[in-house]
Scaffold this active site. Structure first.
Site, PDB file in Angstrom:
ATOM      1  N   HIS A  75       0.808  -1.215   0.000  1.00 28.04           N
ATOM      2  CA  HIS A  75       0.000   0.000   0.000  1.00 28.04           C
ATOM      3  C   HIS A  75       0.846   1.272   0.000  1.00 28.04           C
ATOM      4  O   HIS A  75       0.334   2.350  -0.285  1.00 28.04           O
ATOM      5  CB  HIS A  75      -0.999   0.004   1.167  1.00 28.04           C
ATOM      6  CG  HIS A  75      -0.425   0.337   2.505  1.00 28.04           C
ATOM      7  ND1 HIS A  75      -0.130  -0.611   3.461  1.00 28.04           N
ATOM      8  CD2 HIS A  75      -0.102   1.529   3.061  1.00 28.04           C
ATOM      9  CE1 HIS A  75       0.330  -0.014   4.538  1.00 28.04           C
ATOM     10  NE2 HIS A  75       0.371   1.280   4.325  1.00 28.04           N
ATOM     11  N   ASP A 105      -0.139  -7.337   1.294  1.00 26.31           N
ATOM     12  CA  ASP A 105       0.382  -5.998   1.570  1.00 26.31           C
ATOM     13  C   ASP A 105       1.909  -5.979   1.631  1.00 26.31           C
ATOM     14  O   ASP A 105       2.494  -5.322   2.505  1.00 26.31           O
ATOM     15  CB  ASP A 105      -0.206  -5.424   2.855  1.00 26.31           C
ATOM     16  CG  ASP A 105      -0.067  -3.901   2.919  1.00 26.31           C
ATOM     17  OD1 ASP A 105       0.160  -3.291   1.855  1.00 26.31           O
ATOM     18  OD2 ASP A 105      -0.151  -3.329   4.021  1.00 26.31           O
ATOM     19  N   SER A 182       4.575   2.173   8.059  1.00 23.73           N
ATOM     20  CA  SER A 182       4.223   1.084   7.157  1.00 23.73           C
ATOM     21  C   SER A 182       5.416   0.649   6.313  1.00 23.73           C
ATOM     22  O   SER A 182       6.064   1.479   5.652  1.00 23.73           O
ATOM     23  CB  SER A 182       3.090   1.514   6.222  1.00 23.73           C
ATOM     24  OG  SER A 182       1.903   1.715   6.932  1.00 23.73           O
TER      25      SER A 182
END
Length: 331
Positions: A75, A105, A182
């Site tokens: 992402h 992901d 992330s």
């Protein structure tokens, strides 16, 4: 003679002199892991072309090979028109997307390397224990190389990716994560990667998640080999529905739910197999199917092009159908 001399002796380790000694040990452990790992953690800046013009975003990642391969979240980089990686020494380099997998992901990037680069070792998430130290390094909210630490709070969690597929074997940690973390590494006390930080629950405190490194190893192998993750495609839509104990006993299964087929795609393997709307799928090749997530997990690379036996209940009639999944072409 003292009668107590005949009793079994029990020895215990001497307690630390004071709480400062405990803090020093913990601090040394975390600091040592960070010093080992920090030069391999990178800042990732992306640009995307959208209907409102060019938009920018950012995240974290880490080098896991000496020749410039970077692991991060899908992402963070999915759909990017340009990707730039900044190493801790300030060196910037354009990055090429080797491949990404929105359904776990995860993504792999490649930056040019004229020399051997500091990189992290991938650990073994199968050997993790709840309660062990967990250390996160990343770039939350633009604060480069922020370190947080905590413990492994739970193992074997499931978390739904933005693509809709359930990711298994997720690590839960209380090492604080924020937007920008992330794609950064979750480390053990020796600075080895145990997970790839991926998500938080907004509004919650100290409930953070990382994709287990053993899952990442498999995805990396797929991306290196095929440029994508190969999965099987049956060509049906369905939903998880409860089944009664009477139905479970009738079928001889030990499960309280199944997958009800809501649509069969035209020209698909499911259609060729004879599946119909409202069929209840309860198993594939002897493995129970109690949810859509079970069905997705079972339709892995190993079943591409191979005939499988799918067990269904149609009305009051149990049936076994042969289905031959093909490779999914989902982007």
């Amino acid at each position: 003679m003292d009668a107590r001399a005949d009793l079994p002796s029990h020895t215990t380790a001497a307690p630390p002199a004071n709480d400062d000694d405990l803090l020093d040990v913990y601090s040394e452990t975390v600091a040592g892991a960070v010093e080992h790992a920090q030069d391999a953690v990178v800042f990732i800046a992306v640009t995307q072309a959208g209907p409102r013009g060019r938009q920018s975003g950012s995240g974290s990642g880490f080098l896991f090979t000496p020749d410039g391969y970077v692991l991060t979240n899908s992402h963070v980089v999915h759909g990017a028109s340009s990707i730039e990686v900044t190493r801790p020494d300030g060196t910037k380099a354009p990055a090429q997307l080797v491949g990404d997998d929105p359904e776990t992901d995860l993504a792999v990037l490649r930056i040019g390397a004229s020399r051997t680069l500091t990189h992290l070792s991938l650990g073994d998430s199968a050997r993790l224990r709840v309660g062990q130290i967990a250390i996160a390094i990343g770039n939350p909210l633009g604060f480069a190389h922020t370190v947080t630490s905590g413990i492994v709070s739970a193992l074997g969690r499931s978390f739904r990716s933005t693509a809709g597929r359930m990711i298994d074997n997720i690590i839960q940690t209380d090492a604080a994560l924020n937007p920008g973390n992330s794609g950064g590494p979750l480390l053990d006390s020796r600075g080895r990667v145990i997970g790839v930080n991926t998500a938080i629950i907004p509004g919650a405190q100290a409930i953070c998640f990382a994709v287990a490194v053993n899952s990442a190893k498999w995805v990396v192998t797929q991306l290196f080999t095929h440029g994508r993750v190969r999965r099987a495609f049956a060509g049906l839509s369905g939903s998880t529905v409860p089944i009664s104990r009477r139905v479970a006993r009738f079928l001889g299964v030990d499960q309280g739910s199944a997958v009800r087929v809501s649509d069969v795609h035209m020209g698909s393997p499911a259609g060729a197999a004879g599946l119909k709307v409202d069929d209840l799928i309860v198993g594939i090749d002897g493995a129970p199917v109690s949810s859509v997530d079970d069905l997705q997990r079972l339709l892995d690379e190993s079943r591409i092009g191979k005939q499988c036996v799918i067990r269904i209940l149609r009305g009051n009639q149990p049936l076994f159908l042969n289905i031959q999944p093909v490779e999914s072409r989902r982007a």
